[in-house]
Enzyme design. Structure first.
Site, PDB file in Angstrom:
ATOM      1  CG  ASP A 187      68.243  36.959  92.239  1.00 51.99           C
ATOM      2  OD1 ASP A 187      68.851  35.905  92.045  1.00 51.99           O
ATOM      3  OD2 ASP A 187      67.929  37.750  91.331  1.00 51.99           O
TER       4      ASP A 187
ATOM      5  CG  ASP B 230      71.136  33.562  92.876  1.00 56.78           C
ATOM      6  OD1 ASP B 230      71.351  32.743  91.964  1.00 56.78           O
ATOM      7  OD2 ASP B 230      71.192  34.798  92.715  1.00 56.78           O
TER       8      ASP B 230
ATOM      9  CE  LYS C 199      69.530  39.452  89.906  1.00 58.97           C
ATOM     10  NZ  LYS C 199      69.570  38.495  88.756  1.00 58.97           N
TER      11      LYS C 199
END
Length: 348
Positions: A267, A254, A269
């Site tokens: 990352d 990412d 989420k």
């Protein structure tokens, strides 16, 4: 002193009986104890007492109960010692032991030959290497695929139970639409993030002028991570492919950037439920460690990343939770990833 206690206790009985409608004589209740002496045997004359006919042994238990009606002097420690003496020591359940397995081959997490001279400068636009699958080439599994196919029986059980519950509430078509919406919102969220990180601006700048151009579904997520973005700097890669040629797997990172000065694999989420603890993120730390190990071995990146960051954003704008993974934690999750990778190969 014992005689005093007996007599005081019996006075207490007399008064209780009189108050309850007993038949004791009135003069018995008017006795004065203001000049009562424990040394009654020294008195010059012994007068007849109405208590002389009382059976002392009969009221011994009452005296003891009156004398012992105080706060217990026992402490939690003495109570536990007494309990262990009567029933034996307490059998305590030991905490769950971590997975003591070790990978058959402990592949290095970092590329040791990398030196400071070969480090890429942090200036310039972020790198974005697109995923290209060669025609007719050998199949290279992704990190996501490997983790999905090596779930534990417990993880599979809870996922299936959640799926059945959602289908019971929404129906088959409703559940399918729900999952499609989640996927679409995730893509929109990552697109908005990419726009902000590539431009080098902050969400505060965007929200004042350009926020309306973003879909309404992502505005809450972006507001949720706004305080995280203020600590992000030196973005080096966005939505970029990393590949470990030795271990034969790949993934799409990412973001690679500095969070509060520390270079991290980041990352992003999204979640409907709060995830305030790292344990709430399930296999995400393993995923981040796998990405970092692949990047560290990939010749396209001239730097090494030892730390990770998992950011959980919420649709209602609640401040996101940021879970940092130190270099020590990343090494532990790297070992777990190697075990999952071995299990995946055994299955195939």
């Amino acid at each position: 002193l014992q005689v005093c206690c007996v007599r005081i206790a019996n006075m207490f009985i007399v008064k209780r009986v009189v108050s309850a409608g007993g038949s004791f004589a009135p003069h018995c209740t008017s006795l004065s104890v203001s000049h009562f002496s424990a040394c009654h045997c020294l008195a010059s004359s012994r007068r007849h007492s109405p208590y002389s006919s009382v059976d002392r042994e009969r009221y011994t238990s009452l005296v003891k109960s009156v004398m012992s009606s105080r706060v217990s002097s026992q402490t939690p420690e003495t109570l536990q010692a007494e309990d262990e003496h009567m029933y034996g020591p307490v059998v305590r359940t030991p905490p769950p032991r971590p997975d003591m397995r070790v990978p058959k081959t402990l592949h290095p997490f970092l590329r040791c030959e990398t030196t400071e001279e070969t480090q890429e400068p942090e200036s310039g636009p972020p790198v974005r290497i697109s995923l290209k699958r060669e025609q007719g080439g050998s199949f290279v599994p992704s990190v996501t695929r490997i983790l999905q196919q090596t779930l534990s029986p417990e993880q599979i059980f809870y996922l299936e139970r959640w799926k059945r519950r959602m289908i019971a509430e929404l129906g088959e078509d409703g559940f399918k639409e729900y999952t499609q919406n989640l996927f679409r919102q995730g893509k929109l969220f990552h697109s908005a993030l990419e726009d902000i990180l590539m431009s080098g601006s902050t969400w505060k700048d965007k929200s004042l002028s350009e926020a309306p151009k973003y879909p309404s579904e992502v505005l809450g997520y972006m507001e949720s991570i706004s305080h995280i973005l203020e600590d992000i700097s030196a973005v080096r890669a966005i939505e970029s492919t990393v590949q470990h040629d030795t271990l034969n797997y790949l993934g799409i990172v990412d973001c690679v950037a500095r969070y509060r000065g520390v270079l991290c694999i980041i990352d992003w989420k999204t979640s409907d439920k709060p995830k305030p603890f790292l344990s709430n993120t399930y296999d995400n730390p393993i995923q981040v460690a796998a990405y970092a190990g692949a990047l560290n071995s990939d010749e396209n990146y001239k730097y090494q990343v030892e730390n990770g960051l998992i950011v959980v954003a919420y649709k209602d704008g609640t401040p996101a939770h940021a879970h940092q993974l130190s270099s020590e934690l990343m090494l532990e999750y790297w070992k777990t990833w190697l075990l999952r990778l071995e299990e995946f190969r055994e299955q195939r």
